[in-house]
Design an enzyme around this catalytic site. Structure first.
Site, short mmCIF file in Angstrom:
data_model
loop_
_atom_site.label_atom_id
_atom_site.label_comp_id
_atom_site.label_asym_id
_atom_site.label_seq_id
_atom_site.Cartn_x
_atom_site.Cartn_y
_atom_site.Cartn_z
N ASP A 146 0.85 -1.19 0.00
CA ASP A 146 0.00 0.00 0.00
C ASP A 146 0.88 1.24 0.00
O ASP A 146 1.76 1.38 0.86
CB ASP A 146 -0.90 0.03 1.24
CG ASP A 146 -1.83 -1.18 1.31
OD1 ASP A 146 -2.11 -1.77 0.26
OD2 ASP A 146 -2.27 -1.52 2.42
N GLY B 68 -9.99 -7.23 10.33
CA GLY B 68 -10.62 -8.51 10.01
C GLY B 68 -9.61 -9.61 9.77
O GLY B 68 -9.82 -10.76 10.18
N ASP B 69 -8.50 -9.27 9.13
CA ASP B 69 -7.45 -10.26 8.89
C ASP B 69 -6.87 -10.75 10.21
O ASP B 69 -6.59 -11.95 10.38
CB ASP B 69 -6.34 -9.66 8.02
CG ASP B 69 -6.83 -9.22 6.65
OD1 ASP B 69 -7.83 -9.78 6.17
OD2 ASP B 69 -6.22 -8.31 6.08
N SER C 134 -2.49 17.65 -10.83
CA SER C 134 -1.56 16.95 -9.94
C SER C 134 -1.59 17.64 -8.59
O SER C 134 -1.94 18.82 -8.49
CB SER C 134 -0.13 16.96 -10.51
OG SER C 134 0.36 18.29 -10.61
#
Length: 324
Positions: free
Chosen positions: A12, A256-257, A36
């Site tokens: 990430d 959750g993992d 940008s």
């Protein structure tokens, strides 16, 4: 007995923009959009549901087998996981694609521009489970988490064909999957993991009622956020476990993992569903109190003490017999 964790492997890239995107957008010219933003910082975090679960399992002394696809840029990530007791021997390394990547910029109002590059993840469909099992031994479970849809389907079907007990955990892929694919991923699972919203999505897309789903899986584990977890098994009473108290929530990604990792570790220790959910909830608490999915740490005595404060002396004593 081995524990195979199949799922996405990703990094990430998280950036912060101090202003507001909307101040730089001209609604009448969106068809010519070319802007940008000068960002204030960049954080690169290890991610992917499968490594997140494997990291959590390893923190509890369980050595899982990571099954997934990554690019040649996986070396540093592999070293991190190796150092933390994760078996990365069977990660498929693509010769042409980079490891999957999530790139996200968040502005001061929490609006986001994000992109997800699947990259090497699409080669998960090339991985066969049987040669892995031949090396590591019969699996107690094969957990099949969000990944390349064709890879998830191949692994699920192979588990049914070869008689490997499997856990269905489609999570993030549910929104992009049709009912036929979801039915194929769920049917025959020993466990089905989802959060409450996802459980309703499974019912809506498959056309199965809650009772029909329970007839097709052994046990359905539904996480309820701050309210804890609900566990339903055929022919058994519903088990409900409250979330660990006293949590100073910082960032929810990966919670959750971590719950799944704690739950599976407790199953490997021989615990029942209530105790497994308690272990999962405590591990999840460490993640929600930390920025990043694999940045938390604790000693085993600290973990046992937190189990004690959350669920009592008996729970702590049983967990301590496997950790301390």
């Amino acid at each position: 007995m081995s524990l195979l964790i199949c799922g996405s492997i990703a990094t990430d890239h998280l950036m912060s923009f101090g202003g507001r995107f909307r101040d730089s957008l001209v609604v009448e010219q969106l068809d010519k959009l070319a802007v940008s933003f000068l960002v204030d910082d960049l954080e690169i975090r290890r991610g992917g549901v499968a490594p997140n679960m494997c990291f959590g399992l390893s923190r509890l002394g369980v050595r899982p087998v990571l099954v997934g696809a990554a690019g040649e840029d996986f070396n540093d990530y592999r070293s991190w996981l190796d150092r933390h007791g994760v078996d990365c021997s069977f990660v498929h390394v693509s010769e042409t694609r980079h490891t999957a990547r999530f790139v996200c910029t968040t502005d001061s109002s929490m609006a986001q521009f994000a992109s997800f590059y699947p990259g090497a993840m699409s080669e998960a469909r090339l991985i066969e489970l049987a040669p892995i099992v031949a090396r590591v031994g019969d699996p107690e479970f094969v957990l099949i988490a969000a990944d390349d849809p064709e890879g998830m389907l191949r692994h699920t079907r192979e588990c049914r064909q070869r008689g490997y007990p499997f856990i269905a955990d489609p999570s993030q892929q549910l929104a992009f999957s049709d009912g036929e694919l979801i039915r194929d991923l769920v049917d025959g699972a020993a466990y089905l993991f989802s959060n409450e919203y996802e459980s309703h999505m499974i019912e809506a897309k498959t056309g199965w009622s809650a009772d029909e789903i329970l007839q097709r899986v052994g046990t359905q584990v539904t996480t309820l956020g701050a309210d804890g977890v609900r566990i339903m098994s055929r022919g058994a009473d519903v088990v409900e476990v409250k979330a660990a108290p006293g949590v100073a929530a910082v960032e929810p990604t990966g919670v959750g993992d971590a719950f799944r990792a704690g739950f599976l570790a407790a199953l490997q220790w021989g615990f029942g569903h209530e105790r497994a959910a308690q272990v999962g909830c405590v591990l999840a608490a460490y993640v929600v109190e930390t920025v990043g999915t694999q940045e938390y740490s604790f000693s085993h005595p600290q973990f046992v003490e937190r189990v004690h404060s959350a669920y009592g002396e008996q729970a702590a004593s049983e967990v301590a017999s496997h950790l301390v």
